[in-house]
Scaffold this active site. Structure first.
Site, mmCIF file in Angstrom:
data_model
loop_
_atom_site.group_PDB
_atom_site.id
_atom_site.type_symbol
_atom_site.label_atom_id
_atom_site.label_comp_id
_atom_site.label_asym_id
_atom_site.label_seq_id
_atom_site.Cartn_x
_atom_site.Cartn_y
_atom_site.Cartn_z
ATOM 1 N N ASP A 48 -13.557 -1.017 58.258
ATOM 2 C CA ASP A 48 -14.179 -2.333 58.367
ATOM 3 C C ASP A 48 -14.369 -2.594 59.998
ATOM 4 O O ASP A 48 -15.053 -3.649 60.348
ATOM 5 C CB ASP A 48 -13.323 -3.588 57.806
ATOM 6 C CG ASP A 48 -11.857 -3.427 58.507
ATOM 7 O OD1 ASP A 48 -11.609 -3.830 59.860
ATOM 8 O OD2 ASP A 48 -10.853 -3.135 57.984
ATOM 9 N N PRO A 95 -6.410 8.202 49.003
ATOM 10 C CA PRO A 95 -6.786 9.017 50.321
ATOM 11 C C PRO A 95 -5.868 8.607 51.596
ATOM 12 O O PRO A 95 -5.551 9.264 52.450
ATOM 13 C CB PRO A 95 -8.100 8.542 50.583
ATOM 14 C CG PRO A 95 -8.441 7.399 49.747
ATOM 15 C CD PRO A 95 -7.484 7.584 48.688
ATOM 16 N N ASP A 115 -4.822 2.601 61.059
ATOM 17 C CA ASP A 115 -5.339 1.470 60.446
ATOM 18 C C ASP A 115 -5.509 1.840 58.893
ATOM 19 O O ASP A 115 -6.783 1.862 58.532
ATOM 20 C CB ASP A 115 -6.495 0.718 60.932
ATOM 21 C CG ASP A 115 -7.091 -0.533 60.603
ATOM 22 O OD1 ASP A 115 -6.366 -0.976 59.693
ATOM 23 O OD2 ASP A 115 -8.080 -1.108 60.901
ATOM 24 N N SER A 116 -4.684 2.318 58.096
ATOM 25 C CA SER A 116 -4.815 2.908 56.715
ATOM 26 C C SER A 116 -4.675 1.740 55.911
ATOM 27 O O SER A 116 -4.229 0.383 56.012
ATOM 28 C CB SER A 116 -3.784 3.756 56.725
ATOM 29 O OG SER A 116 -2.576 3.076 56.643
#
Ligand code: SAM
Length: 283
Positions: free
Chosen positions: A94, A169, A162-163
């Site tokens: 994002d 995934p 920043d998962s």
């Protein structure tokens, strides 16, 4: 690390945060909807939060409250490092984290996002992403973060994870092996900051992470901050380094224009409540 989504229809989008409670958004308009190779991507317009990004029905970011999460993921590490030149963001499609990184005098900032469709959707609906990617210091790689760190020859001053949640995934980005490899591409004196889930809901996951992280890094601290649209409002992060203790930094290099993070928040964020200290095995 959020709970399963209940449903997302055109009048209302819901995220089930626990089996018996959650968050709902009235949908003014569905702006974007696509199933990518990896996940379902939706962006809706809500009167209070503005644009809201969901991946597989879980809130990732909103226009109104993104600053809480992005400032707290990025600033403690970037402000604590004396000269962060080369920065890696893993996930973060994002663009909110990248935007904050670029407010520091870094030389290069990589964004490694697995899903090109997230980038395309956010470039259209979250204009800060396009602006950040057009900064000459920014590099975008569409790749699995785990593969990227195994293959890169670069070393980094700061790495930000920043998962999304540890399912699909993103699952790999929460595991011991990933942190082990991440450490190998960290420069001496470097810092890793990672989002690690809800302070209240994910105690077992925090305890598991605490066990392996404290063996791997001389400084391994949890810190927290509010994120109104994340379950259940208080979010946790890891600060990892072999040299820099965030509570001993004399001068924090804080960029202008922030909305949440400042020196007082920096120190307060590392204070941990009793239930959390007990859960991760601190006295
Ligand atoms: N931290 C926010 C949260 O918890 O809601 C989410 C930030 S961001 C939108 C998470 C991004 O990580 C997603 O765009 C997702 O596609 C990306 N991602 C997931 N697994 C990944 C992987 N293995 N490598 C790189 N990016 C990944």
């Amino acid at each position: 690390m959020k709970a399963q989504a209940l449903s997302s229809d055109r009048k209302e989008a819901r995220e089930n945060q626990t089996p018996s409670s959650g968050l709902f958004f009235k949908v003014k308009k569905v702006l974007y909807e696509k199933r990518s190779k990896f996940q379902k991507i939706e962006i809706i317009q809500n009167d209070f939060y503005g644009r809201v990004l969901f991946l597989d029905g879980l809130v990732q970011t909103t226009e109104r409250d993104e600053f809480f999460y992005h400032e707290m993921l990025v600033e403690p590490a970037l402000c604590s490092h004396p000269a962060p030149e080369n920065v890696l963001v893993i996930g973060g499609g994002d663009g909110g984290a990248l935007r904050h990184v670029l407010q520091h005098p870094v030389k290069k900032a990589w964004l490694v996002e697995i899903d090109e469709e997230v980038i395309k959707a956010c470039e259209q609906y979250f204009p800060w992403l396009e602006a950040s990617l057009s900064d000459p210091r920014a590099e975008l790689a569409i790749a699995d973060g785990f593969d990227f760190i195994q293959n890169t020859r670069d070393k980094f001053d700061v790495i930000l994870v920043d998962s999304s949640d540890p399912v699909g995934p993103s699952a790999i980005l929460h595991q011991r092996d990933f942190y082990f490899k991440l450490k190998k591409i960290l420069k001496p004196g470097g810092i890793i900051a990672a989002q690690s889930g809800s302070q209240i809901l994910h105690l077992k996951e925090h305890a598991d992470k605490a066990r392996f992280l404290k063996k791997m890094f001389k400084v391994s601290r949890f810190y927290s901050g509010p994120v109104p649209t994340y379950p259940v409002g208080t979010w946790c992060y890891n600060f990892l380094s072999d040299r820099i203790d965030p509570l001993k930094v004399k001068e924090l290099r804080i960029p202008a224009g922030l909305k949440y993070y400042n020196e007082e928040i920096h120190r307060a964020a590392f204070a941990l409540p009793v239930f959390f200290r007990q859960a991760i095995g601190l006295s």
